[in-house]
Design an enzyme around this catalytic site. Structure first.
Site: not given
Ligand code: IMP
Length: 195
Positions: A7, A9, A12, A65-66, A148-151
């Protein structure tokens, strides 16, 4: 053992390192180029990254990947979660779009995380993948500033105190999150069946 995390990131690396102890998680060397995430599934995207990292470094490597999947949107945004509102969209823009689009009569969502492990010299078929989920519903009004993100709008089904993921401590989130669960499943496999 030493495991390269495929990664760019730094979040991560920080999240996975304690989850995979006593193994040592090491960063991907700067010169290794990761392919773009073009797969249709989390497992496919994680596998390609782990394969490339293991072959480029000559060391065992893993990748994740998530994303989030809304039942009322047929699983969207799914693998496109990071760029739902556009290629360079911010977390806030992505969340705002999901809040606009998710149907009022079905607010079920799930976080999904695939972790893939590869050793140097194999093929894509040799990559081992675990995938875990965290079920929840989408709150109408985002709250909390952790995670972060959608949390801020994710209400986990595993808790009944009405706090969003962004209102949990990092330890509380790890205990129920897709990433915490996938890391524990991966660790169990690494130290168990793989041997
Ligand atoms: P990636 O795994 O780096 O491709 O990112 C996946 C995307 O999914 C992130 O940028 C978030 O938008 C969302 N995401 C994945 N895991 C989480 C989490 O634990 N909390 C909130 N958003 C998440």
């Amino acid at each position: 053992m030493e495991l390269v995390l495929a990664t760019r990131n730094p979040h991560k690396l920080r999240e996975f390192a304690p989850l995979l102890a006593p193994h040592t998680v090491i960063p991907l060397p700067d010169e290794v180029e990761l392919p773009p995430e073009t797969g249709d599934t989390f497992a496919e995207n994680a596998s390609v990254k782990a394969r490339v990292a293991a072959d480029a470094t000559g060391k065992p490597a893993f990748a994740d990947d998530s994303g989030i999947a809304a039942a009322g949107l047929g699983g969207r945004p799914g693998v496109r979660s990071a760029r739902y509102a556009g290629e360079n969209a911010t977390d806030e823009e992505n969340l705002a779009k999901l809040l606009r689009e998710v149907p009022d009569d079905d607010r079920r969502v799930a976080y999904i995380c695939a972790v893939a492990y590869a050793e140097p010299g194999g093929t894509l078929a040799d990559v081992h993948v675990v995938e875990e989920r965290c079920e929840g519903t989408l709150a109408r009004d985002p709250r909390g500033d952790g995670g972060f993100g959608y949390d801020p709008a994710f209400l986990p089904a595993d808790r009944d105190d009405d706090r969003t993921m962004a209102e949990l401590t990092p330890e509380e989130k790890d205990a129920i999150s897709h990433r915490g669960r996938a890391a524990r499943a991966f660790l169990g496999w690494l130290d168990g069946e793989r041997r």
